[in-house]
Design a protein around this motif. Structure first.
Motif, PDB file in Angstrom:
ATOM      1  N   GLU A 372      24.777 -21.722 -46.188  1.00 39.97           N
ATOM      2  CA  GLU A 372      25.274 -22.606 -45.154  1.00 39.97           C
ATOM      3  C   GLU A 372      26.708 -22.191 -44.821  1.00 39.97           C
ATOM      4  O   GLU A 372      27.321 -21.422 -45.564  1.00 39.97           O
ATOM      5  CB  GLU A 372      25.221 -24.077 -45.573  1.00 39.97           C
ATOM      6  N   VAL A 373      27.213 -22.666 -43.690  1.00 41.49           N
ATOM      7  CA  VAL A 373      28.556 -22.310 -43.252  1.00 41.49           C
ATOM      8  C   VAL A 373      29.482 -23.507 -43.380  1.00 41.49           C
ATOM      9  O   VAL A 373      29.145 -24.620 -42.953  1.00 41.49           O
ATOM     10  CB  VAL A 373      28.565 -21.801 -41.799  1.00 41.49           C
ATOM     11  N   THR A 374      30.655 -23.278 -43.976  1.00 43.06           N
ATOM     12  CA  THR A 374      31.715 -24.279 -44.028  1.00 43.06           C
ATOM     13  C   THR A 374      32.893 -23.764 -43.198  1.00 43.06           C
ATOM     14  O   THR A 374      32.956 -22.588 -42.850  1.00 43.06           O
ATOM     15  CB  THR A 374      32.174 -24.537 -45.468  1.00 43.06           C
ATOM     16  N   VAL A 375      33.829 -24.656 -42.891  1.00 44.91           N
ATOM     17  CA  VAL A 375      34.982 -24.302 -42.065  1.00 44.91           C
ATOM     18  C   VAL A 375      36.242 -24.852 -42.717  1.00 44.91           C
ATOM     19  O   VAL A 375      36.238 -25.966 -43.262  1.00 44.91           O
ATOM     20  CB  VAL A 375      34.828 -24.884 -40.640  1.00 44.91           C
ATOM     21  N   ILE A 376      37.331 -24.086 -42.679  1.00 45.59           N
ATOM     22  CA  ILE A 376      38.613 -24.581 -43.147  1.00 45.59           C
ATOM     23  C   ILE A 376      39.142 -25.595 -42.138  1.00 45.59           C
ATOM     24  O   ILE A 376      39.368 -25.265 -40.971  1.00 45.59           O
ATOM     25  CB  ILE A 376      39.628 -23.437 -43.336  1.00 45.59           C
ATOM     26  N   GLY A 377      39.289 -26.835 -42.585  1.00 46.41           N
ATOM     27  CA  GLY A 377      39.654 -27.925 -41.687  1.00 46.41           C
ATOM     28  C   GLY A 377      41.152 -28.036 -41.479  1.00 46.41           C
ATOM     29  O   GLY A 377      41.959 -27.251 -42.009  1.00 46.41           O
ATOM     30  N   SER A 378      41.558 -29.049 -40.717  1.00 45.19           N
ATOM     31  CA  SER A 378      42.965 -29.227 -40.331  1.00 45.19           C
ATOM     32  C   SER A 378      43.862 -29.548 -41.522  1.00 45.19           C
ATOM     33  O   SER A 378      45.077 -29.366 -41.451  1.00 45.19           O
ATOM     34  CB  SER A 378      43.084 -30.335 -39.284  1.00 45.19           C
ATOM     35  N   ASN A 379      43.271 -30.038 -42.610  1.00 46.17           N
ATOM     36  CA  ASN A 379      44.044 -30.321 -43.827  1.00 46.17           C
ATOM     37  C   ASN A 379      43.983 -29.184 -44.840  1.00 46.17           C
ATOM     38  O   ASN A 379      44.488 -29.310 -45.965  1.00 46.17           O
ATOM     39  CB  ASN A 379      43.568 -31.630 -44.470  1.00 46.17           C
ATOM     40  N   GLY A 380      43.358 -28.087 -44.470  1.00 46.10           N
ATOM     41  CA  GLY A 380      43.257 -26.927 -45.350  1.00 46.10           C
ATOM     42  C   GLY A 380      42.071 -26.949 -46.279  1.00 46.10           C
ATOM     43  O   GLY A 380      41.867 -26.003 -47.027  1.00 46.10           O
ATOM     44  N   ARG A 381      41.286 -27.999 -46.225  1.00 50.85           N
ATOM     45  CA  ARG A 381      40.122 -28.101 -47.094  1.00 50.85           C
ATOM     46  C   ARG A 381      38.854 -27.756 -46.323  1.00 50.85           C
ATOM     47  O   ARG A 381      38.809 -27.865 -45.104  1.00 50.85           O
ATOM     48  CB  ARG A 381      40.008 -29.508 -47.693  1.00 50.85           C
TER      49      ARG A 381
END
Length: 384
Positions: A372-381
């Protein structure tokens, strides 16, 4: 008569010794400990990942030992540092396998490193299984070899998933930045195959040298190609260096990286402004929310045996690998040998780790193909 008395005394001593060895249950004495060998990159460009890998196994082995071990024997995780250097991996593995008390290998890293073990016959000569290597290299999966038991999907599976996602949204101009070794070329081959399946070719393929973060030439080549998306087959430091420099030069493509990077280190090195939005494929369940029993177990043991340690995909992946290995040790019985552990692993069949199922058989060593694909969010997580 004197001889008879000595004979009786000897028989008495032997009987007493037999009771000590057999114990009250009448079963053979159990081994004091079971030794698992781990060669990991605790220094060099992959050090932070290597430390997390070791930790993931350690917290589970510590818990098993706290429950009385496996058939009464404690597990000793013997770890040595190869610095992510192929010759060191080979040398240290030979040293571990020269010791008969080492019944299995666990949690190595590096496609090129482990491929060399196969090419040199180190695993075959040692006769020990290697469980949960931190790599998806196809050279370790095909052609079939009996020694390596994978928990994760392969890089070809990851590449197919990324390219499929890009194709769904109409992206056709794809570039690849890759490490110039077995790891990078395995990932590159996966991307090439996934693109070819859709009648496409990469518009740029830019390598960088292994064990460095010198990526300027790759940045320049890919920036000039004007890609819509860039798939990186890279580890932490060079990936971060590429992301930072590419964004600083105004590169606007969607960036993806294969699963082996640590998002926290990417953010730290590249800066959140540059790392925000980077997609990272994952090959084990999301470890940050306790939705699955195995994630709850992992988070609980992490707090218990490594208070203050952060949840990470790398430690969680090796936690899963440790669960596979311990189950094989249980099935191998109270006197485990390398051959018994190998047999137990290949006969596991479908095994539920707690919401993630792995499957092994005499002719199958790839436990899972989940991606699956995850993304680095606006808080860095990472977010899904």
């Amino acid at each position: 008569m004197q001889v008879l008395r000595i004979s009786r005394r000897a028989r008495g001593l032997l009987a007493a010794l037999s009771l000590c060895v057999l114990g009250a249950t009448g079963r053979p004495a159990l081994a004091a400990e079971v030794v698992i060998g781990q060669v990991a990159p605790l220094s060099g460009v992959l050090a932070s990942t290597g430390q997390q890998m070791v930790l993931g196994g350690k917290i589970y082995f510590d818990w098993v030992n706290a429950q009385g071990g496996v058939h009464g024997a404690s597990i000793r995780q013997e770890v040595v540092d190869d610095g992510y250097k192929v010759p060191e991996t080979v040398r240290l593995t030979r040293e571990l396998l020269a010791r008969p008390e080492v019944v299995a290998l666990f949690g190595f890293a590096g496609t090129a490193n482990i491929t060399q073990l196969l090419q040199d016959g180190v695993l075959e000569q040692g006769g020990a299984a290697l469980v949960a290597p931190y790599t998806g290299g196809e050279s370790l999966r095909s052609p079939f070899n009996p020694w390596i038991f994978h928990v994760r999907a392969g890089y070809a599976d990851e590449a197919e998933h990324m390219v499929q996602q890009l194709a769904t949204i109409g992206v056709e101009r794809v570039a690849v930045m890759y490490q110039d070794d077995g790891f990078g070329k395995a990932g590159l081959g996966g991307v090439q195959a996934a693109l070819a399946k859709r009648g496409l070719k990469a518009i740029a393929e830019a390598p960088y040298e292994r064990n460095t973060d010198q990526v300027e030439s790759a940045v320049q080549a890919i920036k000039a190609a004007d890609a819509q998306a860039v798939i990186m087959i890279a580890i932490n430091r060079p990936a971060a260096a590429f992301i930072k420099r590419y964004r600083e030069l105004g590169g606007g493509a969607q960036l993806y990286n294969i699963s082996v990077v640590d998002p926290a280190e990417i953010v730290q090195l590249a800066g959140l402004k540059n790392a925000y939005g980077v997609g990272i494929t994952q090959v084990v369940p999301y470890p940050y929310r306790p939705m699955l029993p195995v994630v709850r177990e992992y988070q609980k043991l992490l707090k218990t045996y490594a208070p203050g340690a952060e949840v990470s995909y790398a430690s969680f992946e090796e936690f899963l690998g440790a669960k596979v290995l311990v189950e094989a040790l249980r099935r191998a019985g109270p006197q485990p040998t390398r051959a018994k552990v190998l047999k137990s692993l290949e006969s596991l069949g479908e095994y539920d780790l707690g919401g993630m199922i792995v499957s092994y058989a005499p002719r199958n060593r790839v436990g899972s193909r989940m991606v699956e694909v995850t993304v680095i969010g606006s808080n860095g997580r990472l977010v899904r």
